[in-house]
Design a protein around this motif. Sequence first.
Motif, PDB file in Angstrom:
ATOM      1  N   MET A 164      25.602  39.488 -19.504  1.00 36.21           N
ATOM      2  CA  MET A 164      24.745  38.345 -19.814  1.00 36.21           C
ATOM      3  C   MET A 164      24.786  37.321 -18.687  1.00 36.21           C
ATOM      4  O   MET A 164      23.757  36.785 -18.289  1.00 36.21           O
ATOM      5  N   SER A 165      25.969  37.064 -18.171  1.00 36.66           N
ATOM      6  CA  SER A 165      26.108  36.114 -17.079  1.00 36.66           C
ATOM      7  C   SER A 165      25.319  36.596 -15.865  1.00 36.66           C
ATOM      8  O   SER A 165      24.610  35.818 -15.217  1.00 36.66           O
ATOM      9  N   SER A 166      25.415  37.879 -15.593  1.00 34.14           N
ATOM     10  CA  SER A 166      24.684  38.462 -14.473  1.00 34.14           C
ATOM     11  C   SER A 166      23.181  38.334 -14.681  1.00 34.14           C
ATOM     12  O   SER A 166      22.443  37.965 -13.754  1.00 34.14           O
ATOM     13  N   ARG A 167      22.719  38.599 -15.900  1.00 34.81           N
ATOM     14  CA  ARG A 167      21.284  38.501 -16.194  1.00 34.81           C
ATOM     15  C   ARG A 167      20.786  37.058 -16.092  1.00 34.81           C
ATOM     16  O   ARG A 167      19.698  36.809 -15.596  1.00 34.81           O
ATOM     17  N   VAL A 168      21.587  36.129 -16.563  1.00 29.56           N
ATOM     18  CA  VAL A 168      21.193  34.721 -16.487  1.00 29.56           C
ATOM     19  C   VAL A 168      21.111  34.284 -15.025  1.00 29.56           C
ATOM     20  O   VAL A 168      20.151  33.630 -14.612  1.00 29.56           O
ATOM     21  N   LYS A 169      22.117  34.668 -14.223  1.00 26.99           N
ATOM     22  CA  LYS A 169      22.102  34.332 -12.804  1.00 26.99           C
ATOM     23  C   LYS A 169      20.882  34.947 -12.125  1.00 26.99           C
ATOM     24  O   LYS A 169      20.228  34.308 -11.300  1.00 26.99           O
ATOM     25  N   GLU A 170      20.593  36.188 -12.475  1.00 27.13           N
ATOM     26  CA  GLU A 170      19.435  36.881 -11.918  1.00 27.13           C
ATOM     27  C   GLU A 170      18.144  36.143 -12.279  1.00 27.13           C
ATOM     28  O   GLU A 170      17.269  35.949 -11.433  1.00 27.13           O
ATOM     29  N   ALA A 171      18.045  35.714 -13.531  1.00 26.28           N
ATOM     30  CA  ALA A 171      16.846  35.003 -13.983  1.00 26.28           C
ATOM     31  C   ALA A 171      16.712  33.661 -13.265  1.00 26.28           C
ATOM     32  O   ALA A 171      15.617  33.278 -12.853  1.00 26.28           O
ATOM     33  N   VAL A 172      17.810  32.950 -13.096  1.00 23.99           N
ATOM     34  CA  VAL A 172      17.784  31.659 -12.412  1.00 23.99           C
ATOM     35  C   VAL A 172      17.398  31.854 -10.944  1.00 23.99           C
ATOM     36  O   VAL A 172      16.605  31.095 -10.396  1.00 23.99           O
ATOM     37  N   ASN A 173      17.949  32.896 -10.334  1.00 19.78           N
ATOM     38  CA  ASN A 173      17.626  33.159  -8.926  1.00 19.78           C
ATOM     39  C   ASN A 173      16.147  33.502  -8.745  1.00 19.78           C
ATOM     40  O   ASN A 173      15.556  33.169  -7.722  1.00 19.78           O
ATOM     41  N   LYS A 174      15.543  34.160  -9.727  1.00 21.79           N
ATOM     42  CA  LYS A 174      14.131  34.524  -9.641  1.00 21.79           C
ATOM     43  C   LYS A 174      13.218  33.337  -9.946  1.00 21.79           C
ATOM     44  O   LYS A 174      12.048  33.360  -9.603  1.00 21.79           O
ATOM     45  N   SER A 175      13.745  32.341 -10.612  1.00 18.46           N
ATOM     46  CA  SER A 175      12.934  31.171 -10.952  1.00 18.46           C
ATOM     47  C   SER A 175      13.027  30.145  -9.831  1.00 18.46           C
ATOM     48  O   SER A 175      13.792  30.274  -8.894  1.00 18.46           O
ATOM     49  N   ASP A 176      12.220  29.112  -9.929  1.00 20.18           N
ATOM     50  CA  ASP A 176      12.237  28.053  -8.924  1.00 20.18           C
ATOM     51  C   ASP A 176      13.039  26.845  -9.401  1.00 20.18           C
ATOM     52  O   ASP A 176      12.709  25.709  -9.101  1.00 20.18           O
ATOM     53  N   VAL A 177      14.108  27.097 -10.130  1.00 25.01           N
ATOM     54  CA  VAL A 177      14.945  26.031 -10.655  1.00 25.01           C
ATOM     55  C   VAL A 177      16.116  25.804  -9.702  1.00 25.01           C
ATOM     56  O   VAL A 177      16.769  26.745  -9.280  1.00 25.01           O
ATOM     57  N   ALA A 178      16.356  24.559  -9.369  1.00 25.99           N
ATOM     58  CA  ALA A 178      17.472  24.219  -8.490  1.00 25.99           C
ATOM     59  C   ALA A 178      18.772  24.301  -9.271  1.00 25.99           C
ATOM     60  O   ALA A 178      18.875  23.812 -10.390  1.00 25.99           O
ATOM     61  N   THR A 179      19.756  24.922  -8.670  1.00 23.62           N
ATOM     62  CA  THR A 179      21.070  25.004  -9.289  1.00 23.62           C
ATOM     63  C   THR A 179      21.885  23.781  -8.903  1.00 23.62           C
ATOM     64  O   THR A 179      21.510  23.030  -7.987  1.00 23.62           O
ATOM     65  N   GLN A 180      23.012  23.574  -9.552  1.00 29.57           N
ATOM     66  CA  GLN A 180      23.895  22.458  -9.209  1.00 29.57           C
ATOM     67  C   GLN A 180      24.349  22.572  -7.758  1.00 29.57           C
ATOM     68  O   GLN A 180      24.477  21.575  -7.057  1.00 29.57           O
ATOM     69  N   GLU A 181      24.580  23.804  -7.326  1.00 28.50           N
ATOM     70  CA  GLU A 181      25.010  24.022  -5.938  1.00 28.50           C
ATOM     71  C   GLU A 181      23.913  23.592  -4.965  1.00 28.50           C
ATOM     72  O   GLU A 181      24.198  22.935  -3.955  1.00 28.50           O
TER      73      GLU A 181
END
Length: 122
Positions: free
Chosen positions: A66-83
């Motif tokens: 699930m963590s991997s899928r969420v990270k994958e989804a965030v990476n594919k989106s144009d949402v800025a991460t905290q980093e």
Amino acid sequence: MYDPVYYMKKFGLFTVGLYALTEEKINEYVKDLVESGEINREEGKKFVTDLIESKRKQQEEMEEKMSSRVKEAVNKSDVATQEHVKNLEEKIDRLEKMLAKSMGEDTSSEEKGKHEKDDEWS
């Protein structure tokens, strides 16, 4: 088409179903098996231990997936991460210091002004 929200919902539902079987329920089930004579007490203890360990491993694997899928989804989106935001803030700070230095300003007074600016946006 890949829809990350759809897959996250599926994983979430699967996880809820998978872990609805609690340790207490497992113990009750095995106790019933022992009382009915289908297995002996030692087999029951081993079965509970094995089942709980298996459940724990499955939970860890599911959390990793699930963590991997969420990270994958965030990476594919144009949402800025905290980093990303932190890196941009650090870059802005360096640029502000360079600008202040080139204009001959005292960077300590710049820090005071920066905090005042931050208060305007809070």
